[in-house]
Design a protein around this motif. Structure first.
Motif, short mmCIF file in Angstrom:
data_model
loop_
_atom_site.label_atom_id
_atom_site.label_comp_id
_atom_site.label_asym_id
_atom_site.label_seq_id
_atom_site.Cartn_x
_atom_site.Cartn_y
_atom_site.Cartn_z
N LEU A 486 40.90 -40.13 24.85
CA LEU A 486 39.83 -40.98 24.34
C LEU A 486 40.30 -42.42 24.20
CD1 LEU A 486 38.46 -38.59 21.54
CD2 LEU A 486 37.47 -39.01 23.80
N ILE A 487 41.55 -42.57 23.77
CA ILE A 487 42.12 -43.91 23.64
C ILE A 487 42.26 -44.55 25.02
CG2 ILE A 487 44.13 -45.21 22.86
CD1 ILE A 487 42.61 -44.03 20.56
N HIS A 488 42.72 -43.76 25.98
CA HIS A 488 42.90 -44.28 27.34
C HIS A 488 41.57 -44.75 27.92
CE1 HIS A 488 45.02 -44.77 31.17
NE2 HIS A 488 43.88 -44.35 31.74
N ALA A 489 40.53 -43.97 27.72
CA ALA A 489 39.21 -44.36 28.23
C ALA A 489 38.76 -45.68 27.62
CB ALA A 489 38.20 -43.25 27.93
N TYR A 490 39.07 -45.88 26.34
CA TYR A 490 38.68 -47.13 25.68
C TYR A 490 39.52 -48.31 26.19
CZ TYR A 490 37.75 -50.49 21.97
OH TYR A 490 37.39 -51.63 21.28
N LEU A 491 40.82 -48.11 26.30
CA LEU A 491 41.70 -49.21 26.75
C LEU A 491 41.43 -49.59 28.19
CD1 LEU A 491 45.13 -48.16 25.17
CD2 LEU A 491 43.59 -49.98 24.40
N SER A 492 41.08 -48.61 29.01
CA SER A 492 40.85 -48.89 30.43
C SER A 492 39.43 -49.36 30.71
CB SER A 492 41.16 -47.64 31.26
OG SER A 492 40.33 -46.56 30.86
N GLY A 493 38.57 -49.40 29.69
CA GLY A 493 37.22 -49.92 29.85
C GLY A 493 36.20 -48.91 30.30
N ARG A 494 36.60 -47.64 30.46
CA ARG A 494 35.64 -46.61 30.87
C ARG A 494 34.70 -46.23 29.74
NH1 ARG A 494 40.12 -43.59 32.59
NH2 ARG A 494 39.35 -41.85 31.33
N ASN A 495 35.13 -46.44 28.52
CA ASN A 495 34.31 -46.11 27.35
C ASN A 495 34.39 -47.27 26.37
OD1 ASN A 495 32.92 -44.98 25.26
ND2 ASN A 495 34.37 -43.32 24.87
N HIS A 496 33.25 -47.85 26.05
CA HIS A 496 33.22 -49.01 25.16
C HIS A 496 33.07 -48.61 23.69
CE1 HIS A 496 33.14 -51.74 28.55
NE2 HIS A 496 32.17 -51.01 29.08
N GLU A 497 32.85 -47.33 23.45
CA GLU A 497 32.75 -46.85 22.07
C GLU A 497 34.15 -46.66 21.51
OE1 GLU A 497 30.72 -45.80 18.63
OE2 GLU A 497 29.89 -46.51 20.54
N PRO A 498 34.50 -47.35 20.43
CA PRO A 498 35.87 -47.24 19.90
C PRO A 498 36.15 -45.84 19.35
CG PRO A 498 34.49 -48.45 18.38
CD PRO A 498 33.66 -48.25 19.61
N PRO A 499 37.39 -45.41 19.44
CA PRO A 499 37.76 -44.08 18.91
C PRO A 499 37.67 -44.07 17.39
CG PRO A 499 39.43 -44.95 20.42
CD PRO A 499 38.51 -46.07 20.09
N SER A 500 37.72 -42.88 16.83
CA SER A 500 37.71 -42.75 15.37
C SER A 500 39.10 -43.04 14.82
CB SER A 500 37.30 -41.32 14.98
OG SER A 500 38.31 -40.40 15.37
N GLU A 501 39.17 -43.19 13.49
CA GLU A 501 40.45 -43.47 12.85
C GLU A 501 41.46 -42.37 13.16
OE1 GLU A 501 42.33 -44.01 8.35
OE2 GLU A 501 40.45 -42.94 8.69
N LYS A 502 41.00 -41.13 13.21
CA LYS A 502 41.89 -39.99 13.44
C LYS A 502 42.66 -40.15 14.74
CE LYS A 502 41.84 -34.93 13.71
NZ LYS A 502 40.98 -33.71 13.69
N GLU A 503 41.99 -40.65 15.79
CA GLU A 503 42.68 -40.86 17.06
C GLU A 503 43.31 -42.23 17.15
OE1 GLU A 503 39.20 -40.04 17.39
OE2 GLU A 503 39.50 -37.87 17.56
N LEU A 504 42.72 -43.21 16.48
CA LEU A 504 43.13 -44.59 16.69
C LEU A 504 44.49 -44.92 16.07
CD1 LEU A 504 40.69 -47.55 16.58
CD2 LEU A 504 42.94 -47.80 15.59
N VAL A 505 44.72 -44.52 14.82
CA VAL A 505 45.94 -44.91 14.13
C VAL A 505 47.19 -44.33 14.80
CG1 VAL A 505 47.22 -44.80 11.96
CG2 VAL A 505 44.80 -45.36 11.94
N PRO A 506 47.25 -43.03 15.16
CA PRO A 506 48.43 -42.53 15.87
C PRO A 506 48.68 -43.24 17.19
CG PRO A 506 47.13 -40.70 15.02
CD PRO A 506 46.31 -41.93 14.85
#
Length: 645
Positions: A486-506
């Motif tokens: 999910l983080i990779h999809a956000y960083l690479s621009g495939r998904n513009h919806e930011p991840p949740s805190e649970k995935e984001l902080v690690p």
């Protein structure tokens, strides 16, 4: 020294797990052992006979006092010692015991401190109590109460004088969670207490026992229904001090802090030596944000030290736990050096006390005062617990502390895989380019499809600014359903919806450890744009502040520009304080000015006011070369503003 004139009296049922330890602890001191067995089907009786015990078959009538008294009737020695199978005499001294039994003919019994361990794993957590378990063999001295039975009342009636406290103690393992679960003690006790209350509904000892059962299960609202009537009657009994403490704490836990404070103050007045009440007073004041007063009460508790034997106390009250709480209050009062002193004191009293260890680590990181870490927070000549390593490793990697990493590599607690990983991070994480990625890639062949290695390989690919390599690792991560996809999809621009805190902080921490700074700030921006009430771990903040100055300058510039197109967004206080801390670190006058402006939105917050003054002072120093310093380290102010009391 020969055995004393003492009969050991016990009642047991299926106690093969504990009985040998119990009897071994007293076999040198007692002349006779009488055990009432209420229906054992295991090796309990065989173990008892090994110690020469006389065994009596007892019919169980749901009445502990009745069963105990039937065993007492069989005793032939001048004194009686009563133990349960899950208890043991704690290294008693023969001369001390002999002196107690012959010192005064007017003494009919002794209170003995009982140390009850309740932690699920170790013996670090315990509560103390005092029980009358050693008394003369006299027909008037008998137990009372179907449950939570005691002999103290009959001793007091016989002698009409206070019962002295013995300089000995008993260890009790029956409150360990494994024992409670195995024997289903809670439900057994409830049944016995409720049955007894049907016969005697106003019995304060039974009401106290019932309230205590619910209290120990964390059912504070239910416990208050039974503790408050006892508190209101205020009986002259040995347990009334504990009623004050449990009632006040249960009120606090159910949101009735004002009433809890009233009862706490009454308890302190009536029982001034009860350290736990002094500490609770400090906790209640902390909830009111009266940090200075709370700190004073913690100091009073520390001066008092361990509670006197007549009080039911908990481990650490007046000693290491109180010192830790004093340290946290010192941080809230913006006294980091004093906080570190209290944390050090707590660790001197209990070197493995994890709360003090963690706060010492994080306070040291944010204060920049990390020199003592390897001396007293990380003892060089002693083993380090896995829980401590779990905090230390990410903190060291985040902040790039090579001295800590070298220490960690040498510890025996690391597996071969983890040692190699830390060695590679130590050598290559701070180097620019793709070296870390290539080294991890070569080593990952030893642990194919390992989620741990794949996570760091993915992060190192971003550090190398090789999006194709990161995408290739992401394909492997998808096969194991890693949240990093999910983080990779956000960083690479495939998904513009930011991840949740649970995935984001690690993920933020992974990228920070590998020094993938563009992606770190991309996630940091998402974290604050979409999360107004979340906090970053102190070790992550310390890692952010350890980034190169040119990186910090770029972050400050981006942060200031982010508000030019969004005039409505008011940044969270933590976000402002973090970027103010970054600005202080990289001497960004513009960012300090922006932070000071945004802090004006939090004029009701003391920490925001202090931070605004610090920002303006720092800005003036930078802009006009005025040699004035506020003395406030903004990272510590950030920690003080966001740490829970």
């Amino acid at each position: 020294m020969p055995p004393q004139d003492i009969t050991l009296c016990m009642i047991v049922k299926n106690e093969e797990k504990h009985l040998d330890r119990c009897l071994r602890s007293v076999r040198e001191w007692v002349s006779e052992i009488i055990i009432g067995d209420t229906g054992s089907t295991d090796q309990t009786q065989s173990i008892a006979m090994k110690y020469g015990a006389r065994i009596i078959e007892l019919e169980w009538n749901n009445d502990f006092a009745e069963a105990r008294n039937r065993v007492l009737d069989m005793a032939s020695c001048s004194w009686i010692l009563v133990l349960d199978a899950d208890e043991e005499a704690d290294n008693w001294d023969a001369d001390v015991l002999s002196g107690m039994l012959t010192s005064d003919d007017r003494i009919a019994g002794f209170y003995i401190p009982l140390i009850s361990y309740y932690d699920t794993i170790s013996e670090e957590a315990y509560i103390t109590d005092s029980v009358c378990r050693l008394f003369r063999n006299h027909p008037s001295l008998r137990f009372r109460g179907a449950i939570h039975e005691n002999a103290a009342d009959s001793v007091l009636e016989l002698t009409q004088r206070p019962i002295p406290y013995a300089p000995l103690q008993i260890k009790h393992y029956g409150y360990l969670q494994s024992e409670i679960d195995q024997k289903n003690k809670h439900f057994r006790n409830l049944e016995l207490i409720l049955a007894s209350l049907q016969k005697d509904p106003l019995n304060v000892q039974l009401l106290y026992a019932l309230g205590t059962e619910y209290f120990q299960e964390g059912q504070y609202g239910e416990s208050l229904k039974h503790l408050i009537p006892v508190y209101e009657q205020n009986p002259e009994s040995g347990f009334i001090s504990d009623v004050y403490l449990k009632t006040a704490y249960a009120l606090y836990m159910t949101g009735h802090s004002e009433l809890a404070e009233v009862i706490t103050e009454q308890g302190i007045t009536n029982h001034p030596g009860f350290t736990d009440l002094l500490e609770l007073k400090g906790i209640l004041l902390t909830q009111k944000e009266a940090y200075g007063e709370a700190y004073d009460w913690m100091l009073k508790a520390s001066v008092q030290g361990k509670a006197k034997p007549m009080y039911s106390s908990t481990a650490g009250s007046g000693t290491y736990r109180t010192s830790w709480l004093s340290g946290r209050l010192s941080e809230k009062l913006l006294h980091p050096e004093r906080a570190l002193f209290h944390y050090q004191h707590a660790l001197l009293l209990h070197r493995d006390y994890l709360p003090a260890w963690a706060d010492a680590l994080h306070c040291s990181l944010l204060s920049g005062n990390t020199l003592p870490m390897l001396d007293w927070i990380i003892p060089r000549n002693t083993s380090i617990l896995q829980e401590q390593l779990d905090l230390l490793i990410p903190a060291a990697l985040n902040a790039g502390r090579e001295d800590w990493l070298e220490f960690i590599v040498q510890t025996r607690a690391l597996s071969e895989q983890r040692q190699l990983w830390i060695t590679l991070m130590l050598r290559y994480a701070s180097e620019p380019g793709c070296r870390l990625y290539t080294e991890l890639l070569d080593s990952s062949s030893c642990w194919p499809e390992d989620p741990f290695w794949l996570s760091y390989l993915w992060s190192a690919a971003w550090k190398a600014q090789d999006s194709d390599a990161a995408g290739h690792v992401d394909e492997q991560l998808q096969l194991i359903h890693s949240p990093l996809t999910l983080i990779h999809a956000y960083l690479s621009g495939r998904n513009h919806e930011p991840p949740s805190e649970k995935e984001l902080v690690p993920a933020l921490q992974l990228l920070l450890q590998c020094r993938a700074y563009p992606q770190v700030h991309q996630l940091l921006t998402a974290f604050y744009e979409y999360s107004s009430s979340l906090s970053l771990p102190a070790s992550v903040i310390a890692g952010l502040l350890s980034a190169p100055v040119h990186v910090l300058h770029a972050w400050c510039l981006q942060w200031g520009q982010s508000f030019s197109g969004d005039k409505q967004r008011i940044p969270a206080l933590e976000e402002i304080l973090l970027y103010a801390s970054i600005a202080q670190r990289c001497s960004s006058s513009a960012c300090l000015d922006a932070a000071a402006i945004h802090l004006g939105s939090y004029s009701h917050n003391t920490y925001a006011l202090v931070a605004r003054a610090a920002c303006l002072t720092e800005k003036s120093t930078l802009r006009y070369s005025i040699p004035v310093k506020s003395g406030i380290r903004l990272p510590l102010l950030l920690r003080a503003a966001t740490m829970r009391p």
